[in-house]
Design a protein around this motif. Structure first.
Motif, mmCIF file in Angstrom:
data_model
loop_
_atom_site.group_PDB
_atom_site.id
_atom_site.type_symbol
_atom_site.label_atom_id
_atom_site.label_comp_id
_atom_site.label_asym_id
_atom_site.label_seq_id
_atom_site.Cartn_x
_atom_site.Cartn_y
_atom_site.Cartn_z
ATOM 1 N N GLU A 69 2.098 2.751 8.232
ATOM 2 C CA GLU A 69 2.250 2.230 9.595
ATOM 3 C C GLU A 69 0.895 1.973 10.231
ATOM 4 O O GLU A 69 0.674 0.955 10.877
ATOM 5 N N ALA A 70 -0.012 2.911 10.060
ATOM 6 C CA ALA A 70 -1.350 2.779 10.658
ATOM 7 C C ALA A 70 -2.057 1.543 10.107
ATOM 8 O O ALA A 70 -2.683 0.784 10.856
ATOM 9 N N ILE A 71 -1.949 1.344 8.804
ATOM 10 C CA ILE A 71 -2.605 0.184 8.196
ATOM 11 C C ILE A 71 -1.950 -1.108 8.675
ATOM 12 O O ILE A 71 -2.635 -2.066 9.048
ATOM 13 N N ALA A 72 -0.624 -1.119 8.713
ATOM 14 C CA ALA A 72 0.104 -2.315 9.145
ATOM 15 C C ALA A 72 -0.239 -2.662 10.596
ATOM 16 O O ALA A 72 -0.337 -3.837 10.963
ATOM 17 N N LYS A 73 -0.442 -1.619 11.408
ATOM 18 C CA LYS A 73 -0.777 -1.856 12.821
ATOM 19 C C LYS A 73 -2.255 -2.180 13.015
ATOM 20 O O LYS A 73 -2.681 -2.552 14.097
ATOM 21 N N GLY A 74 -3.046 -1.953 11.967
ATOM 22 C CA GLY A 74 -4.489 -2.184 12.098
ATOM 23 C C GLY A 74 -5.208 -1.063 12.839
ATOM 24 O O GLY A 74 -6.304 -1.257 13.355
ATOM 25 N N ASP A 75 -4.594 0.112 12.843
ATOM 26 C CA ASP A 75 -5.195 1.258 13.532
ATOM 27 C C ASP A 75 -6.057 2.051 12.547
ATOM 28 O O ASP A 75 -5.610 2.997 11.900
ATOM 29 N N LYS A 110 -8.612 4.076 12.912
ATOM 30 C CA LYS A 110 -8.855 5.499 13.247
ATOM 31 C C LYS A 110 -7.715 6.372 12.728
ATOM 32 O O LYS A 110 -7.931 7.391 12.075
ATOM 33 N N ALA A 111 -6.504 5.946 13.051
ATOM 34 C CA ALA A 111 -5.329 6.716 12.643
ATOM 35 C C ALA A 111 -5.209 6.747 11.129
ATOM 36 O O ALA A 111 -4.912 7.794 10.528
ATOM 37 N N ALA A 112 -5.442 5.603 10.496
ATOM 38 C CA ALA A 112 -5.329 5.528 9.037
ATOM 39 C C ALA A 112 -6.279 6.532 8.391
ATOM 40 O O ALA A 112 -5.907 7.304 7.499
#
Lengths: 224, 224
Positions: free
Chosen positions: A187-193, A195-197
DNA sequence: CAATTATTTAACGTATACATTAACAAATTC
DNA sequence: GAATTTGTTAATGTATACGTTAAATAATTG
């Protein structure tokens, strides 16, 4: 459309063959082997075997000890910690880079496939299947990061801890928490986040490291 | 009390000699050299030279291209970015580990010495002196981290970007901001604040990376 | 004349012979 | 009898010869 060159050199064959023997446990960690023995076993002369041992030494799979034979690397829990520290850091960086790259869902399909396979394997209580899908997930993650140097280092280090992972695969509980982590990372990668990734994967790997090291200690595996 | 074995093998001598020739620019990036030429130049047979090229290839300093000679690696700005990404990440991890290790001021003395030398060099407008002290600082930082794998990787990658650093040394402004960063990092390690140590160093290295890559672009250095 | 195929050649890949060296054993000295 | 020295041996390190292969050139064919 041909896959690879069919006529590989003996040196390359020697590298492949020795790697296979090491991973199969036929050349066990800590064991010593003379160049001439290995050459005979592989049906070639010492020259390509020597070259192969140099390559494998640079990859940390064995150690060339003049006049004592090549020694297959045996890792302590502390070595394992060191390797996992690096793997954790570089894979987390790869995760962050992957998030920044702005991949489409299409481009993330292999990651998704690996997640689905892991979940199916957990449901089916199939540890080997899970391990395969997990490896595919991590490989793809690092590939998506796009940094070739990270790919090389991570691949080398994964080879080095391969035995330890195989040994402990059946000692650990079924990895259901792990699957949640993978989804969160996706999800983090898909959202482009990014930091979270990075954060999610860092924690994921750190937990895996602690788990592995505890298992090695609990089962008295001093060197693997 | 003797330093080292005096009688090194030809293979090891070949590795050392080729590294020296590469760093001295006598084997320039992108150039091709036959095994037989190198053997003649080093005054030995092809065998130890071949072994040396395998080692150096695994370290990324050259590439063995059958029938085209070994090619001395030439790095693009993108390669540089990849390498600096890894250096940034692993050195930052080392900084964090060093902070966690709880070193005494005594044990941090070399770090302090390097800082003092860098400040003196900046004051004296001595870029070479600064570069030496900076290298000493980074080496010591990584050593204090205590992870041997990080030390090996960082050392390899530093070798690979050595030329680029030397080339750009005189293109950049005197590094005074850099000295502030080093002091801040020292404080974080001395206090045992691993989060801060990691963060400070990460930012430090990231800025250095951007600076280097900009300089390469500005000066039209496509491959170094 | 273009394109393909044969020929040549030079560099590499491999085997092998031999020199070198370190580990071990034996012998000698104190 | 312990310790040092010497000798022996086995494994590695190196040189070299040669087979193999890919790149370059020449020759041939359509």
């Amino acid at each position: 459309m041909s896959e690879e060159a069919k006529a590989k050199s003996q040196s390359i064959r020697a590298v492949d063959a020795l790697r296979a023997l090491i991973f199969a446990g036929e050349l066990p960690p800590g064991s010593d082997h003379l160049e001439s023995e290995l050459a005979e076993k592989l049906g070639m002369s010492r020259t390509p075997v020597r070259e192969a041992t140099l390559v494998l030494e640079s990859q940390g799979l064995l150690e060339v000890r003049p006049r004592k034979g090549v020694r297959i690397s045996a890792l302590s829990a502390d070595d394992m910690r060191e390797i996992y520290e690096v793997l954790t850091e570089l894979e987390s960086l790869a995760a962050s880079l992957a998030a920044d790259a702005g991949y489409s869902e299409q481009e993330l399909s292999r990651l998704k496939t690996a997640i689905v396979e892991m979940e199916a394997s957990v449901a089916a209580n199939d540890r080997e299947g899970w391990a395969r899908a997990d490896a595919a997930f991590h490989d793809e993650l690092v590939r998506l990061g796009g940094n070739k140097r990270i790919q090389t280092i991570v691949s080398n280090f994964n080879d080095q801890v391969r035995r330890a992972r195989a040994l402990t695969l059946h000692m650990r509980p079924m990895p259901s928490k792990s699957n949640q982590d993978h989804r969160a990372l996706y999800e983090a990668i898909a959202k482009g986040d990014s930091k979270a990734a990075r954060q999610v994967h860092w924690m994921h790997r750190t937990e895996a490291k602690d788990m592995l090291i505890n298992l090695l200690h609990q089962h008295g595996l001093r060197r693997v």
